[in-house]
Design a protein around this motif. Sequence first.
Motif, PDB file in Angstrom:
ATOM      1  N   GLN A 100      27.099   8.775  54.012  1.00 21.35           N
ATOM      2  CA  GLN A 100      28.232   9.480  53.435  1.00 21.35           C
ATOM      3  C   GLN A 100      27.803  10.861  52.936  1.00 21.35           C
ATOM      4  O   GLN A 100      26.624  11.086  52.609  1.00 21.35           O
ATOM      5  CB  GLN A 100      28.826   8.680  52.282  1.00 21.35           C
ATOM      6  CG  GLN A 100      29.560   7.423  52.718  1.00 21.35           C
ATOM      7  CD  GLN A 100      30.290   6.756  51.565  1.00 21.35           C
ATOM      8  OE1 GLN A 100      29.885   6.875  50.402  1.00 21.35           O
ATOM      9  NE2 GLN A 100      31.349   6.037  51.868  1.00 21.35           N
ATOM     10  N   ALA A 101      28.748  11.748  52.879  1.00 19.32           N
ATOM     11  CA  ALA A 101      28.480  13.083  52.350  1.00 19.32           C
ATOM     12  C   ALA A 101      27.879  12.964  50.951  1.00 19.32           C
ATOM     13  O   ALA A 101      28.319  12.150  50.145  1.00 19.32           O
ATOM     14  CB  ALA A 101      29.761  13.908  52.315  1.00 19.32           C
ATOM     15  N   GLY A 102      26.852  13.784  50.712  1.00 20.34           N
ATOM     16  CA  GLY A 102      26.137  13.720  49.444  1.00 20.34           C
ATOM     17  C   GLY A 102      24.936  12.799  49.464  1.00 20.34           C
ATOM     18  O   GLY A 102      24.130  12.799  48.530  1.00 20.34           O
ATOM     19  N   GLY A 103      24.817  12.015  50.513  1.00 21.66           N
ATOM     20  CA  GLY A 103      23.721  11.071  50.623  1.00 21.66           C
ATOM     21  C   GLY A 103      22.445  11.705  51.148  1.00 21.66           C
ATOM     22  O   GLY A 103      22.369  12.922  51.354  1.00 21.66           O
ATOM     23  N   SER A 104      21.443  10.851  51.370  1.00 20.14           N
ATOM     24  CA  SER A 104      20.131  11.318  51.791  1.00 20.14           C
ATOM     25  C   SER A 104      19.606  10.498  52.957  1.00 20.14           C
ATOM     26  O   SER A 104      19.955   9.321  53.113  1.00 20.14           O
ATOM     27  CB  SER A 104      19.124  11.213  50.638  1.00 20.14           C
ATOM     28  OG  SER A 104      19.502  12.017  49.549  1.00 20.14           O
ATOM     29  N   LEU A 105      18.773  11.124  53.755  1.00 21.86           N
ATOM     30  CA  LEU A 105      18.026  10.459  54.816  1.00 21.86           C
ATOM     31  C   LEU A 105      16.650  11.105  54.908  1.00 21.86           C
ATOM     32  O   LEU A 105      16.494  12.281  54.582  1.00 21.86           O
ATOM     33  CB  LEU A 105      18.727  10.590  56.168  1.00 21.86           C
ATOM     34  CG  LEU A 105      19.943   9.712  56.454  1.00 21.86           C
ATOM     35  CD1 LEU A 105      20.575  10.127  57.781  1.00 21.86           C
ATOM     36  CD2 LEU A 105      19.586   8.242  56.469  1.00 21.86           C
TER      37      LEU A 105
END
Length: 118
Positions: free
Chosen positions: A12-17
Amino acid sequence: VQLQASGGGLVQAGGSLRLSCAASGRTFSNYNMGWFRQAPGKEREFVSAIPRSGSMTYYADFVKGRFTVSRDNAKNTVYLQMNSLKPEDTAVYYCGALGSDYKPVGDWGQGTLVTVSS
């Protein structure tokens, strides 16, 4: 050097990978390394680069402050930590070996798909 990117997925937008790129061969430490991405219908574009020593890092303006590139020469691996992801970051991400002029050399290898939902 042969390259294999991994770590992509749906977020989701705002998340991290965190992306990883494993290199085969004993010459990994001889190369500057870079991350590039290609969105559907668009040309491949530069994202980030790191020299052989890892002493400096370079970023495209659209990822500055959000992405961090690093490398571990002992593991023949380069990483891309991506935070505060936006839908416009959706693309296939590739790592590439770079020459002394920071232009890509050799094959790209398999990329990894990052999809950011709004």
